[in-house]
Write a protein that holds these residues in place. Structure first.
Motif, PDB file in Angstrom:
ATOM      1  N   LEU A 113       0.860  -1.183   0.000  1.00  0.00           N
ATOM      2  CA  LEU A 113       0.000   0.000   0.000  1.00  0.00           C
ATOM      3  C   LEU A 113       0.897   1.234   0.000  1.00  0.00           C
ATOM      4  O   LEU A 113       1.673   1.454   0.937  1.00  0.00           O
ATOM      5  N   VAL A 114       0.808   2.046  -1.058  1.00  0.00           N
ATOM      6  CA  VAL A 114       1.628   3.248  -1.188  1.00  0.00           C
ATOM      7  C   VAL A 114       0.772   4.457  -0.816  1.00  0.00           C
ATOM      8  O   VAL A 114      -0.316   4.649  -1.373  1.00  0.00           O
ATOM      9  N   LEU A 115       1.266   5.269   0.125  1.00  0.00           N
ATOM     10  CA  LEU A 115       0.533   6.427   0.615  1.00  0.00           C
ATOM     11  C   LEU A 115       1.386   7.686   0.476  1.00  0.00           C
ATOM     12  O   LEU A 115       2.611   7.628   0.619  1.00  0.00           O
ATOM     13  N   GLY A 116       0.740   8.813   0.207  1.00  0.00           N
ATOM     14  CA  GLY A 116       1.455  10.076   0.052  1.00  0.00           C
ATOM     15  C   GLY A 116       1.378  10.941   1.297  1.00  0.00           C
ATOM     16  O   GLY A 116       0.414  10.870   2.066  1.00  0.00           O
ATOM     17  N   LEU A 117       2.415  11.764   1.482  1.00  0.00           N
ATOM     18  CA  LEU A 117       2.469  12.723   2.581  1.00  0.00           C
ATOM     19  C   LEU A 117       3.009  14.047   2.068  1.00  0.00           C
ATOM     20  O   LEU A 117       3.857  14.066   1.165  1.00  0.00           O
ATOM     21  N   PRO A 118       2.561  15.183   2.632  1.00  0.00           N
ATOM     22  CA  PRO A 118       3.219  16.447   2.323  1.00  0.00           C
ATOM     23  C   PRO A 118       4.701  16.372   2.684  1.00  0.00           C
ATOM     24  O   PRO A 118       5.087  15.680   3.631  1.00  0.00           O
ATOM     25  N   VAL A 119       5.529  17.093   1.937  1.00  0.00           N
ATOM     26  CA  VAL A 119       6.975  17.014   2.144  1.00  0.00           C
ATOM     27  C   VAL A 119       7.359  17.339   3.582  1.00  0.00           C
ATOM     28  O   VAL A 119       8.142  16.615   4.215  1.00  0.00           O
ATOM     29  N   HIS A 120       6.797  18.427   4.137  1.00  0.00           N
ATOM     30  CA  HIS A 120       7.251  18.861   5.456  1.00  0.00           C
ATOM     31  C   HIS A 120       6.722  18.008   6.595  1.00  0.00           C
ATOM     32  O   HIS A 120       7.207  18.121   7.729  1.00  0.00           O
ATOM     33  N   THR A 121       5.751  17.108   6.342  1.00  0.00           N
ATOM     34  CA  THR A 121       5.274  16.209   7.397  1.00  0.00           C
ATOM     35  C   THR A 121       5.727  14.766   7.185  1.00  0.00           C
ATOM     36  O   THR A 121       5.440  13.912   8.023  1.00  0.00           O
ATOM     37  N   THR A 122       6.450  14.491   6.092  1.00  0.00           N
ATOM     38  CA  THR A 122       6.904  13.123   5.824  1.00  0.00           C
ATOM     39  C   THR A 122       7.767  12.567   6.952  1.00  0.00           C
ATOM     40  O   THR A 122       7.550  11.430   7.399  1.00  0.00           O
ATOM     41  N   PRO A 123       8.766  13.309   7.472  1.00  0.00           N
ATOM     42  CA  PRO A 123       9.574  12.745   8.565  1.00  0.00           C
ATOM     43  C   PRO A 123       8.757  12.445   9.822  1.00  0.00           C
ATOM     44  O   PRO A 123       9.078  11.513  10.566  1.00  0.00           O
ATOM     45  N   MET A 124       7.708  13.231  10.077  1.00  0.00           N
ATOM     46  CA  MET A 124       6.925  13.070  11.308  1.00  0.00           C
ATOM     47  C   MET A 124       5.982  11.881  11.258  1.00  0.00           C
ATOM     48  O   MET A 124       5.753  11.224  12.282  1.00  0.00           O
ATOM     49  N   TYR A 125       5.425  11.580  10.067  1.00  0.00           N
ATOM     50  CA  TYR A 125       4.309  10.648  10.023  1.00  0.00           C
ATOM     51  C   TYR A 125       4.548   9.373   9.205  1.00  0.00           C
ATOM     52  O   TYR A 125       3.646   8.534   9.115  1.00  0.00           O
ATOM     53  N   SER A 126       5.726   9.190   8.627  1.00  0.00           N
ATOM     54  CA  SER A 126       5.980   7.976   7.842  1.00  0.00           C
ATOM     55  C   SER A 126       5.842   6.714   8.686  1.00  0.00           C
ATOM     56  O   SER A 126       5.146   5.762   8.308  1.00  0.00           O
ATOM     57  N   GLU A 127       6.510   6.690   9.847  1.00  0.00           N
ATOM     58  CA  GLU A 127       6.433   5.511  10.710  1.00  0.00           C
ATOM     59  C   GLU A 127       5.027   5.316  11.258  1.00  0.00           C
ATOM     60  O   GLU A 127       4.566   4.181  11.419  1.00  0.00           O
ATOM     61  N   TYR A 128       4.338   6.427  11.518  1.00  0.00           N
ATOM     62  CA  TYR A 128       2.954   6.314  11.993  1.00  0.00           C
ATOM     63  C   TYR A 128       2.088   5.578  10.976  1.00  0.00           C
ATOM     64  O   TYR A 128       1.312   4.677  11.333  1.00  0.00           O
ATOM     65  N   LEU A 129       2.205   5.947   9.704  1.00  0.00           N
ATOM     66  CA  LEU A 129       1.406   5.297   8.668  1.00  0.00           C
ATOM     67  C   LEU A 129       1.750   3.822   8.550  1.00  0.00           C
ATOM     68  O   LEU A 129       0.858   2.978   8.368  1.00  0.00           O
ATOM     69  N   ARG A 130       3.031   3.490   8.631  1.00  0.00           N
ATOM     70  CA  ARG A 130       3.424   2.076   8.554  1.00  0.00           C
ATOM     71  C   ARG A 130       2.800   1.279   9.703  1.00  0.00           C
ATOM     72  O   ARG A 130       2.256   0.187   9.509  1.00  0.00           O
ATOM     73  N   ASP A 131       2.902   1.825  10.906  1.00  0.00           N
ATOM     74  CA  ASP A 131       2.376   1.111  12.070  1.00  0.00           C
ATOM     75  C   ASP A 131       0.851   1.030  12.054  1.00  0.00           C
ATOM     76  O   ASP A 131       0.269  -0.003  12.394  1.00  0.00           O
ATOM     77  N   ARG A 132       0.215   2.125  11.632  1.00  0.00           N
ATOM     78  CA  ARG A 132      -1.253   2.196  11.719  1.00  0.00           C
ATOM     79  C   ARG A 132      -1.937   1.305  10.692  1.00  0.00           C
ATOM     80  O   ARG A 132      -2.995   0.714  10.979  1.00  0.00           O
ATOM     81  N   TYR A 133      -1.354   1.163   9.497  1.00  0.00           N
ATOM     82  CA  TYR A 133      -2.094   0.506   8.417  1.00  0.00           C
ATOM     83  C   TYR A 133      -1.471  -0.798   7.930  1.00  0.00           C
ATOM     84  O   TYR A 133      -1.880  -1.325   6.893  1.00  0.00           O
ATOM     85  N   THR A 134      -0.518  -1.333   8.652  1.00  0.00           N
ATOM     86  CA  THR A 134       0.005  -2.659   8.328  1.00  0.00           C
ATOM     87  C   THR A 134      -0.732  -3.692   9.170  1.00  0.00           C
ATOM     88  O   THR A 134      -0.865  -3.531  10.382  1.00  0.00           O
ATOM     89  N   GLY A 135      -1.214  -4.744   8.520  1.00  0.00           N
ATOM     90  CA  GLY A 135      -1.940  -5.792   9.230  1.00  0.00           C
ATOM     91  C   GLY A 135      -3.379  -5.888   8.760  1.00  0.00           C
ATOM     92  O   GLY A 135      -3.731  -5.472   7.649  1.00  0.00           O
ATOM     93  N   GLU A 136      -4.241  -6.438   9.607  1.00  0.00           N
ATOM     94  CA  GLU A 136      -5.663  -6.560   9.263  1.00  0.00           C
ATOM     95  C   GLU A 136      -6.399  -5.319   9.741  1.00  0.00           C
ATOM     96  O   GLU A 136      -6.379  -4.981  10.929  1.00  0.00           O
ATOM     97  N   LEU A 137      -7.051  -4.625   8.811  1.00  0.00           N
ATOM     98  CA  LEU A 137      -7.776  -3.395   9.106  1.00  0.00           C
ATOM     99  C   LEU A 137      -9.264  -3.696   9.176  1.00  0.00           C
ATOM    100  O   LEU A 137      -9.837  -4.279   8.253  1.00  0.00           O
ATOM    101  N   ASP A 138      -9.888  -3.298  10.260  1.00  0.00           N
ATOM    102  CA  ASP A 138     -11.303  -3.571  10.498  1.00  0.00           C
ATOM    103  C   ASP A 138     -12.100  -2.292  10.283  1.00  0.00           C
ATOM    104  O   ASP A 138     -11.939  -1.314  11.023  1.00  0.00           O
ATOM    105  N   PHE A 139     -12.975  -2.287   9.255  1.00  0.00           N
ATOM    106  CA  PHE A 139     -13.798  -1.123   8.951  1.00  0.00           C
ATOM    107  C   PHE A 139     -15.286  -1.439   9.109  1.00  0.00           C
ATOM    108  O   PHE A 139     -16.132  -0.998   8.333  1.00  0.00           O
TER     109      PHE A 139
END
Length: 334
Positions: A113-139
């Motif tokens: 799953l490839v996700l985009g981030l604004p340039v100035h927030t990429t360092p802050m939220y890259s790991e967050y996105l990996r942790d939040r959306y890897t695995g089984e997602l329940d919607f």
């Protein structure tokens, strides 16, 4: 359906996705609005005269949200479910929009799953996105398995799209300035070939919404009553229509011309980071707000050729898909 690569750019203005559709790249887009779902089903009982809206309902953290092409852009008190803040990716609204993009494509399993981030927030939220959306997602009614998440700076997608579809305009031996004017942020990348110059790349809050918000303030001052949201301003400008406002058809052009002077500050910030453009082959504009900012960018860099990408709204997500596919083919983990 299983997708080897699924790319989503959950932007502040629109949510765009790219995925394999046979031998082609399938594309989809809907507004980045995620209001709480309504319990009303009146349109389903209209005897065929009322059209049922094209929306789906997703559950995030116990709350139900509506997303999709026909999501309502007006509400009684202005809460359309749009989020304009730098921590957008941490909100339930972002999750609902991402869930909607996967469900509209019929995807239940994703290898990358490839996700985009604004340039100035990429360092802050890259790991967050990996942790939040890897695995089984329940919607709620739907569960989706994601094995790997790949966050990328948004203009990098446009750079790869430009290299693929720009023909002889792309010069890999010299630098290009890629400018992505989004709904809430403006991001830029200076790159020679595919090598980014970090010292000259960056991003700031300030996109199309900044103009619409100032227009709303100008209209409120002129009419003596507040404008409840900016979504209708956006829609009427794109369709070149007057905006209905308490029985009056407002011509938005004078307000637009006055408000767009705000572009100047954003472009000057970019100009100060990029510096002299003597080594830049061309400036490539992309994003939904590119046409608004284009005259100011041309003024700031008068001796540099400026290209407007075709279908600028999809430029980033097309590039994300190409990057993800190339990375997947190599078997890379990150």
């Amino acid at each position: 359906m299983k997708a080897l690569v699924f790319a989503t750019d959950v932007g502040y203005g629109n949510t765009k996705s790219a995925f394999a559709r046979g031998a082609e790249i399938g594309l989809q887009m809907f507004p980045s609005l995620a209001p709480l779902a309504t319990n009303s089903t009146l349109s389903q009982h209209g005897g065929g005269y009322l059209k049922t809206r094209d929306v789906i309902t997703v559950t995030v953290e116990g709350s139900r949200y509506e997303v999709g092409p026909d999501v309502t852009i007006t509400t009684p008190y202005g809460d359309t479910g749009r989020t304009l803040s730098e921590d957008f990716v941490t909100t339930p609204n972002y999750t609902a929009l991402l869930a909607g993009s996967l469900q509209y494509a019929g995807v239940t399993e994703v290898d990358r799953l490839v996700l985009g981030l604004p340039v100035h927030t990429t360092p802050m939220y890259s790991e967050y996105l990996r942790d939040r959306y890897t695995g089984e997602l329940d919607f709620g009614d739907t569960r989706i398995v994601v094995r790997n998440v790949m966050p990328l700076p948004q203009p990098l997608g446009a750079l790869v799209s430009f290299s693929q579809y720009g023909g002889d305009q792309f010069d890999p031996g010299n630098s290009h300035l890629i400018v992505d004017v989004g709904y809430f942020t403006t991001d830029w990348v200076v790159a020679r070939g595919f090598t980014m110059d970090d010292s000259r790349s960056g991003g700031v809050p300030g996109g199309a919404a900044k103009i619409y918000q100032h227009m709303a303030a100008l209209i409120a001052k002129a009419e003596g009553v507040a404008v409840s949201g900016i979504e209708r301003i956006d829609e009427c400008l794109r369709e070149n229509l007057p905006m209905l406002f308490y029985g009056k058809d407002l011509d938005l052009r004078p307000y637009f011309e006055e408000a767009r002077s705000l572009c100047h500050a954003t472009v000057k910030e970019m100009q100060s980071r990029v510096g002299r453009a003597e080594d830049i082959r061309s400036i490539v504009l992309t994003g939904g707000g590119a046409a608004i900012y284009a005259p100011f960018i041309r003024t700031a860099f008068p001796r540099t050729t400026v290209h407007m990408m075709e279908s600028p709204c999809y430029a980033n997500v097309r590039g994300f898909y190409l990057i993800g596919s190339a990375h997947h083919a190599r078997g890379g983990k990150r």
